[in-house]
Each structure stands twice: as structure tokens, then as C-alpha cells.
Design an enzyme around this catalytic site. Structure first.
Site, PDB file in Angstrom:
ATOM      1  N   ASN A   1     -62.118 -81.533  11.458  1.00 37.74           N
ATOM      2  CA  ASN A   1     -61.378 -80.531  12.224  1.00 37.74           C
ATOM      3  C   ASN A   1     -60.646 -81.192  13.390  1.00 37.74           C
ATOM      4  OD1 ASN A   1     -63.885 -81.122  13.518  1.00 37.74           O
ATOM      5  ND2 ASN A   1     -63.554 -79.361  14.835  1.00 37.74           N
TER       6      ASN A   1
ATOM      7  N   GLU B   1     -65.920 -83.062  14.359  1.00 40.70           N
ATOM      8  CA  GLU B   1     -67.356 -82.829  14.173  1.00 40.70           C
ATOM      9  C   GLU B   1     -67.664 -81.894  12.999  1.00 40.70           C
ATOM     10  OE1 GLU B   1     -66.434 -79.380  16.988  1.00 40.70           O
ATOM     11  OE2 GLU B   1     -65.566 -81.240  16.274  1.00 40.70           O
TER      12      GLU B   1
ATOM     13  N   CYS C   1     -61.628 -81.753  16.355  1.00 43.92           N
ATOM     14  CA  CYS C   1     -62.440 -82.634  17.202  1.00 43.92           C
ATOM     15  C   CYS C   1     -63.408 -83.495  16.397  1.00 43.92           C
ATOM     16  CB  CYS C   1     -63.202 -81.809  18.233  1.00 43.92           C
ATOM     17  SG  CYS C   1     -62.117 -80.805  19.276  1.00 43.92           S
TER      18      CYS C   1
END
Length: 961
Positions: free
Chosen positions: A585, A589, A587
Site C-alpha cells: 500500500n 505495511e 506505506c
């Protein structure tokens, strides 16, 4: 504070008379410089009384002999001119000076001129007069200020209520060690004048307290409490409850304000009308006003500026009502909704757990878009591409962070059957995605946020890597979006073995996109053989190491693309039976399946780890209780969430993934006196994440008992009793022992959990560690799993600039008698580092090493230990001091070798940097530019700019936080 009498003391010495005279500056030059006297009156600045004051001081010391008179006259004239010139230089267009500032300059001028004896007597007398004033004022009952009046909204003037000022300041300082209420009051009154507005009084209070934060961290709490006075007045006044209130009055007023707030919010079409169906009296009684006292200034200001619901710019949401609104929004479909709302409120308002930003923004509103992250796969046809861009816009509108898989789109030069032409490749479409993210700025709250992913074998990978460069054709650059490499294990093996690498267009090798592990390797090698025989025309063979070097060089130069690893994300995915993880995604994670009919969605929240350290140990009983409630809240998000596109709803209801993470890892280490760069820290990372995983999986099983398992459970790793720890064996088998080194130890009894998950679990995925920068600010802890950035620095974000000082360091230095103004200055000089301050003991230097002083090895090792317990991934920033080609190479090879699924930002300091020459700039957190030494041959010649460290407080990073 009462005004000081202005009449001269008839018993005063000449020195005393000189100092008193300097306090009564007469007026010339109207409209230019002005002086605030101690009694609050404002007069014009003139230098004749400075002359008188300095002359009296000299006469008191040297006498009035004829021999001294000539020297005194010349010296006084010169010193007076210096003092006046100082203020005119500072404020060429005029301005306001406090009387104390003038006295300070007189002192400074005397000392600089070598008149130490005169200066010494002047200083001693000023201090004695200050103490006398403080003693006189402290023994006098508070009453309206005799000369400072407040200008009310209707233009009338009212005396400054010193009694209320005392209450506000004393409440703000209550139960806080080493803060001085009298000092705050004195310094505040210096900045007030007759006719000041109420808002300016509050601003003066806040600004006074915030300047003291670097002296004592507890002033951050004082500042927040002073800010609360404004927030209370604004919110309660708008709601018509009362015009203003003290902290203690809120014990009763919160319960009165809650139903009015709900009614107004519904009336303004800002809140869900169903909130009115709650027993508001019961919820009001459950609100704990004391929790307003636990905010730091940064945390409360962040909430006020960016989270509180407002109407026409007026925030009518108070902190505890904010948490209750979020709790009600998450409990709205619970059978016992009041009890659950109170349970959720207590978890949030205690800071034991915090929901992600979208949940905090939107829970309880008319469009509750509570999910954090959306992952999409873009198909290889024009309609599908623009449908995907449309989906991006709709998801971004309601504050979602986006991860787009662009690998299926054919490469530059690939054949287009429908037009008998050739493709322009991925890059032109990414430019459109970039501009869409800018245009659709998350409902006007923050910039749109998107990350594009591309697999390493794609023919466009070389141009993709350069998307963030500041040179080249700007039509083929994307300056506002993030990019990430989606790297298969085979590529990393070729890098390790110095082998070749072949690039293809997905239009000719379409199945590579969905293959992982050994199946990918076999098919890829088959396509390489076909290319060798001329069966595949569009391909390119290069050295794997050359492409790897270019990846790292661009990562250093531009900060992108990030490096993420396809095979560990897939081989360890509990959901590999129903699809493929094609990207992470925004970020890095989240690792969820995507396809044409499914846009993966994840719902995030984070456990505040230091709140679960008791007496230097992890409090597992409290952790279990926190996680049980947190997982329930996260699962509720899935049913309540507003879905702007149907594919997202389809995916979320089918698989029900959530992402429970942690924050404050560094704080938890401080509470145990464990340095980040140590085996003990790695062990704590292991044990703490094991406990989180243990309780989170069981909490999801509990929900399955109550609500049923998620619909695609059968065939998952869970259904086979394979836990995240066990899935490491799959990765080892598929990759090969030669290319992986991971820890497989466990300390808890997992056998019952393995047996239990086979019966059913509520959520396909349960854990992910997000960046948490913003919610960590709110709760006052270090973000996510990051080491401390600096021990003293200025944090800048959309709410302003905030001095941040490490309270644990200050505590330990005070315990050893080492905390003083000199230490503060040293920390400023050394950019928040303690390593070069000789009087700090080595054990504290080890404990308070900052992010760039911790060897990257420790960050990777700790992340590797966590990763074995997590079914998704971690937002892992990598800090590298003295960055060089070799260091980057070793670091990222190690990340892959230790089994990490993804990495996030590279935060690098160059190997060479500009020498510090001054600290007068005030930029405590400035980082010098420099070049990467011994850079890869593929890197551009000359010094490369240090990439911008993760903009952790800018809106484009908050989707996961």
C-alpha cells in the site's frame, strides 16, 4: 499579578535609582518603537532615560568627581547609542519592546564595554528588585489588573481578571514537577498591553509556556493545558453551554455538553443521526475530564487543527467528546451499544490504543470512511486503466491511501492489436495518476496519496525507477506520488550470484504477474529460454547487479522507488489460496490480495506499547485486555465503513482483513533502560510482538465464535493451523536455505492457538505495523517502531513548529545532576545528539543514541524478529549515516536476506556534509546536503542531494497513521 508602584524609593542608593529610572522611559519618536512597562502601560521609546539610567549607575560606582565626569559622559553617550541602535536594527519599521528587554541590553552594553563593576552592581540590583516584586505580589490577593484591560467583542474594555489568570495557570501546572506558575504569569504579563484582546491573552500564555519546553519537558503539558482553555471557551461557547470554564468545571460540563454537541452536529449534517439514539446521559457520565490533562502541546494542537469537527471554522468538539464520538461511531451497530461505546472510549481516551487517522476523522459522521488503505490492480486495457484512475479519485476523496499495481500494463513498444500500433508504456498513465492525486486532495483535508508498484522484470522498470528525478522530460516525471519496486526473489538471487536479468512486457509473459516462489522461477527461466530462441521479440537482458545499483542510486538520489519483496509477501500470506498479493500500500505495511473484482482494503489501529510497560516489564495482562477490545473495534470498521467503490466492499466483506500494530517502541525501550542498538532491544522486539500476535489471533478467534469466520476462511493457512511463525518455513523451502537467515524461536505456548484457529477466525489478516506518525503525536510517544530522531529538535507540520525534547533523557540527566542551561545549549549545538558531550556517561550515550547513530543492522534485526509474528508487514524506515553505495547495498541485501517483506523510506545522511559553523540559525533539525561517496558506477556523477526524509507529518503520509 499586581502592578508595580512607579514612585521612586526615597531610601534607594544611586544604583537603585539608576535602575528604577531605566524602567520609566519617556516618550519621543511616536509611531516608532514602543515600550511595555511592568504595569502593562505602553509608552513611546526614547533614549534620554537610558542615558539617565546609565549615568546614575556610573555615578554610583565612580562618584561625581570632575576627572570622572568627562569619561562618564562620553561612555554613556556611546552606550546609549549602542542600545538604541540594537532595537532599531531589530525592528526597522517599529515595534513593541518590554522594559526587561531594555534592561537586558543596558546590562549587555555595560559588559561589552568592559565596565564589569558597574554591570555587576546593576545586575545584582535588578535581581533583588525582581525578588522583592515576586514576594510582594505572591502575598497580595489576586484582583483585576489596574492598568491592563481586555477589549471585548463589542469594543468595551474590562479589567484583566488576575484571579482567573491565576486559576488557569495553576490548573495548567497542577501535579507537574519543576514547572513555575509564577514565571509563566510574569512572562505573560510582559507581552500584554492595555486593550489586548482575549485571544491575544491566551496566545501570550501559550507562547510563554511553549518557549520553556526546552528547559523542562513538562512545560509541554502546561502549554497544552493552557491551550485547552481556548478550546473549552470556543467549543462550550458555540454550543451555548457556558462562555468559558476551568478544567475542574469540566467534570460536570462534559456531561451537559455531549447531548448539545450531538444535536448540533446532526443539525449541521455533520454527524450521523443514529448517534442521537444512544443514551447520552449514560455516556456523558462516563466521560473522564481528567484525561484532558495527559496531552502534550503537539498532541492537542494537532487534534484541534486537523481532527475536531467544526462549523464555519469554529471547533465545537472538545477532546473527550471527540473520543466519545469516535467510540459511538464504532459501536453504532453493537447490540449493547452504550456499554461498547464506553469500552471503546476508555481505550482511546486513555491512549492505550489509537485508531488510525481516517477512523478518527470520520467515525460517527454521515460518510464514515474509516479504512486506511486501498490496494488495486490496474488491467491492461484502456477502459480498465481509466476506471482504475477513477477509483483512485473516489477513494482519495474520502481520505484513503492508495497502492496501485501497474505490472499488468504492457510496456513501451509493445504491440496493440486493436489499433495495430505500439504502446507508450506505463509512464504516461502514471503521470495522469500523479495529477489526479494532486487534484483530488482527500476531501480538502490533505494531499492525495498514492504509491505505484511495478515488478522488476517489467520492460519499463528502468524508466519507472527515474520517475522522481528532477531532470529529464517533465511529462515523464511524477513529482507528487510515491513509487515502489515489487521485487521477486529470483532477481535478488541473481544479484547475489552476479547473474543476468531479462526484462519483458507483461503482454507477452502475462502469467509471471500471478506466479510466486519456485513456480515463478521456473516460468521466468522458460521465458528467458524462449527469448534466447527468438520466440519473444520484446525483451532486454542486463546484468542484475547493474539494475540493482541503479535502484539504489535512484533511491538515494530521489528517495524512490522503495524496495519491497514480492515472494515473502505471497508465500507467507494466509490468503494465498484465493489470490495473489500484487503490491503493498501507500506505506508498505499492507500485503493483501488484489484482482479485477477486488480492491483490497485494510483497517488500521495501533497499541501504545509504553502504556503497557509496568515496573520495567511488559504487562501482558493489560496488553491482552487492550488487544481484545482493539480487534473488536477494527472488525466493526469493516461493517460500518463507507465504500466509495463496490470492489472495495466486495473484498472487505469477503476477507475482513485488519491491521493491528504498535507504536512507541522506542519509549518502551527507554522505560526498560534498553538501548535500541543492542541484543536486548532485538529480544524485546521479538517478545513484545509475539505477545501482540498471540493475543490478537485469539481475539479474532473469539470474534469468530461470536460472529462467525470470514467467508474465504476454508483453504487458508489459518484453516490448516499454519500461523505466521510457521509460514516462515514455507519461505525457507521456496527460497532455499542459502538465501535466508531468520529466527524461528518461540517463547509462548502456541499449540492451543494452532488448534483453535483451525476451527475458525474472524479476520483473514490481523497484524500490520503502520507509520503512526500523526497518532503518535496525539498520544505523545515515538512513532511506530522508529528509533528517536533527535533528542532535541523542532518538528514542523501543518499545525506549526514545536520544540520536541526527549523527556526520558532529561529525567536521567536530572537524576545525575547534569541538566542545566549549558546542557540545553550543547544539545542544540550537536543537533540533539549526546555522543559528543563529554560529561554525559557512556551508558546514557548508548541509551540515547539517535536514529542515525544506531547501526542499521539493529533496525533490520529487530524488524526481522517482529516479521515472523506478523501476517502482513511493517512500515520500516531505514536510517543510514555516512551513506555510501556499499552501505546501501549491504543494508538492502540484509533486509531481504533476513526475511523482511517490505521497506519504506530511506533516511540517509551523506558520507560528507558541511561543517557546522554556527547555531544561530535556529534550525535545530537541519541536515546538510552532501554526496554519496564511492557511489555505484551507475549513479550520476557529482554530489547527490540527501533525499528528503519521510515527510512523516505531511498529509500524504497520514493515510495509514
Amino acid at each position: 499579578m499586581l502592578t508595580e508602584t512607579t514612585r521612586e524609593n526615597p531610601q534607594a542608593t544611586p544604583q537603585q535609582q539608576a535602575a528604577d529610572t531605566s524602567q520609566e522611559l519617556a516618550a519621543t519618536a511616536p509611531g516608532q518603537l514602543r515600550v511595555i512597562k511592568r504595569n502593562g502601560t505602553v509608552v513611546a521609546y526614547t533614549d534620554d532615560k537610558i542615558t539617565v539610567a546609565i549615568t546614575k549607575a556610573f555615578l554610583a560606582v565612580e562618584g561625581g568627581t570632575a576627572a570622572a565626569s568627562s569619561r562618564i559622559h562620553e561612555t554613556v553617550a556611546r552606550l546609549t547609542e549602542q542600545v538604541t541602535a540594537t532595537f532599531k536594527r531589530r525592528m526597522p519599521s517599529g515595534g513593541t519592546i518590554h522594559i526587561e528587554e531594555i534592561q537586558d541590553q543596558v546590562e549587555l552594553a555595560l559588559m561589552r564595554s568592559g565596565e564589569q563593576k558597574v554591570a555587576r552592581d546593576y545586575v545584582i540590583y535588578r535581581e533583588s528588585r525582581s525578588q522583592a516584586r515576586a514576594q510582594r505580589n505572591s502575598s497580595t490577593p489576586a484582583q483585576p489588573h489596574p492598568s491592563i484591560r481586555i477589549k471585548l467583542a463589542d469594543g468595551s474594555l474590562a479589567p484583566l481578571d488576575m484571579g482567573r489568570l491565576d486559576i488557569i495557570i495553576s490548573e495548567a501546572c497542577a501535579d507537574l514537577a519543576e514547572v513555575d506558575a509564577a514565571l509563566i504569569q510574569r512572562e505573560t504579563l510582559k507581552n500584554l498591553y492595555d486593550g489586548v484582546s482575549p485571544n491575544d491573552v491566551t496566545t501570550a500564555l501559550v507562547m510563554t509556556a511553549r518557549t520553556l519546553v526546552e528547559r523542562e519537558p513538562n512545560y509541554s503539558y502546561v502549554t497544552a493545558r493552557l491551550l485547552m482553555d481556548t478550546i473549552r471557551a470556543e467549543g462550550l461557547g458555540f454550543l451555548g453551554v457556558v462562555e468559558s470554564a476551568t478544567h475542574h468545571e469540566m467534570a460536570e460540563l462534559y456531561a451537559r455538553a455531549l447531548p448539545v454537541y450531538i444535536s448540533k452536529g446532526i443539525e449541521f449534517e455533520l454527524l450521523n443521526p443514529l448517534l442521537a439514539s444512544f443514551d447520552l446521559e449514560k455516556l456523558g457520565k462516563a466521560i473522564n475530564h481528567e484525561r484532558d490533562q495527559q496531552f502534550t502541546y503537539l498532541g492537542l494542537q494537532t487534534l484541534y487543527d486537523r481532527y475536531f469537527i467544526h462549523k464555519d471554522g469554529v471547533r465545537f468538539e472538545l477532546p473527550q467528546i471527540f473520543f466519545m464520538r469516535v467510540a459511538m461511531g464504532l459501536a453504532i451497530e453493537e447490540p449493547q451499544k452504550e456499554e461498547r461505546a464506553i469500552e471503546f472510549y476508555n481505550l482511546l481516551s486513555s491512549f492505550d490504543y489509537m485508531a488510525s487517522t481516517p477512523t478518527l476523522f470520520n467515525a460517527g459522521t454521515l460518510r464514515p470512511q474509516l479504512s486506511s488503505c486501498y490496494l488495486t490492480t490496474v488491467p491492461d486495457d484502456l477502459s480498465g486503466i481509466y476506471n482504475a484512475i477513477h477509483d483512485n479519485a473516489m477513494l482519495s476523496k474520502y481520505a484513503g491511501g492508495l497502492g496501485n499495481d501497474w505490472t499488468p500494463v504492457r510496456a513501451l513498444g509493445a504491440y496493440i492489436k486493436g489499433t495495430n500500433g505500439k504502446s507508450q508504456g506505463v509512464v504516461p498513465f502514471l503521470k495522469v495518476v500523479n495529477d489526479t492525486a494532486v487534484a483530488v486532495n482527500q476531501g480538502g483535508k490533505r494531499k492525495g496519496a498514492v504509491c505505484a508498484y511495478l515488478e522488476t522484470w517489467h520492460m519499463d522498470i528502468e524508466e519507472f525507477i527515474e520517475l522522481r528525478k528532477n531532470t529529464g522530460d517533465d511529462r515523464r516525471r511524477t513529482h507528487d506520488m510515491n513509487t515502489a519496486n515489487w521485487i521477486p526473489d529470483l532477481f535478488m538471487k541473481r544479484v547475489f550470484d552476479d547473474g543476468p536479468w531479462t526484462l519483458f512486457s507483461p503482454s507477452e509473459v502475462p502469467d509471471l504477474h500471478d506466479l510466486t516462489g519456485k513456480a515463478f522461477e521456473e516460468r521466468y527461466e522458460y521465458y528467458e529460454a524462449m527469448a534466447g530462441y527468438g520466440k519473444i521479440k520484446l525483451h532486454k537482458t542486463i546484468a542484475a547487479k547493474d539494475l540493482w545499483r541503479k535502484m539504489l542510486s535512484m533511491l538515494f538520489e530521489t528517495g524512490h522507488p522503495w524496495l519491497t519483496f514480492k515472494d515473502p509477501c505471497n508465500l507467507r500470506s494466509p490468503q494465498q489460496h484465493v489470490g495473489v498479493v500484487h503490491s503493498s500500500n501507500l506505506c508498505t505495511e499492507i500485503t493483501l490480495n488484489t484482482c479485477k473484482d477486488e480492491i483490497a482494503v485494510c483497517n488500521l489501529g495501533s497499541v501504545n506499547l509504553p502504556n503497557h510497560i509496568t515496573d520495567g516489564q511488559l504487562d501482558t495482562a493489560k496488553l491482552q485486555k487492550t488487544i481484545k477490545t482493539a480487534v473488536r473495534m477494527l472488525d466493526n470498521v469493516i461493517d460500518i465503513n463507507y465504500y466509495s467503490v463496490p470492489q472495495a466492499k466486495n473484498s472487505n466483506f469477503k476477507h475482513r482483513p485488519v491491521g493491528l500494530g504498535i507504536m512507541g517502541f522506542q519509549d518502551a525501550l527507554y522505560l526498560q533502560h534498553i538501548p535500541y542498538g543492542s541484543d536486548a532491544a532485538v529480544e524485546f522486539a521479538d517478545k513484545s510482538m509475539e505477545a501482540v500476535s498471540y493475543f490478537a489471533i485469539q481475539a479474532s478467534c473469539d470474534l469468530a465464535d461470536e460472529r462467525g469466520s470470514y467467508s474465504s476462511f476454508e483453504g487458508s493457512l489459518w484453516s490448516k493451523g499454519i500461523l505466521p511463525l510457521d509460514s516462515q518455513q514455507i519461505l525457507i523451502e521456496q527460497r532455499g536455505q542459502k538465501y535466508i537467515d531468520v529466527d524461528l524461536t518461540e517463547s509462548l505456548d502456541w499449540a492451543p492457538v494452532r488448534a483453535r484457529v483451525q476451527k475458525g477466525i474472524r479476520n483473514s489478516n490481523i497484524m500490520a505495523i503502520a507509520p503512526t506518525a500523526t497518532i503518535a503525536n496525539i498520544t505523545g510517544v515515538s512513532q511506530s517502531i522508529e528509533p528517536t530522531y533527535q533528542n532535541l529538535y523542532v518538528k514542523s507540520n501543518l499545525s506549526g513548529e514545536f520544540t520536541v525534547i526527549n523527556p526520558y533523557l532529561v529525567r536521567d540527566l536530572k537524576n545525575r545532576g547534569l541538566w542545566d542551561p549549558v546542557m540545553v545549549n550543547d544539545l542544540k549545538y550537536y543537533d540533539g545528539s549526546v555522543q559528543q558531550i563529554e560529561r554525559i556517561p557512556q551508558d546514557l550515550k548508548d541509551l540515547y543514541a539517535t536514529a542515525f547513530e544506531v547501526e542499521t543492522k539493529w533496525i533490520v534485526d529487530a524488524a526481522s524478529r517482529r516479521q515472523k509474528w506478523i501476517d502482513q508487514a511493517q512500515s520500516l524506515n531505514l536510517y543510514i549515516a555516512g551513506a555510501s553505495g556499499k552501505k546501501l547495498d549491504v543494508t538492502y541485501r540484509m533486509a531481504w536476506y533476513r526475511g523482511l517483506k517490505t521497506t519504506y523510506y530511506l533516511r540517509a545522511l551523506a558520507a560528507t556534509s558541511t561543517e557546522k559553523s554556527t547555531i544561530s540559525t535556529g534550525k535545530l533539525n537541519a541536515v546538510s546536503n552532501g554526496g554519496i561517496d564511492e557511489a555505484f558506477s551507475a549513479a550520476p556523477a557529482g554530489p547527490a542531494p540527501v533525499p528528503k526524509a519521510c515527510a512523516i507529518d505531511e498529509p500524504d503520509c497520514e493515510a495509514c497513521q
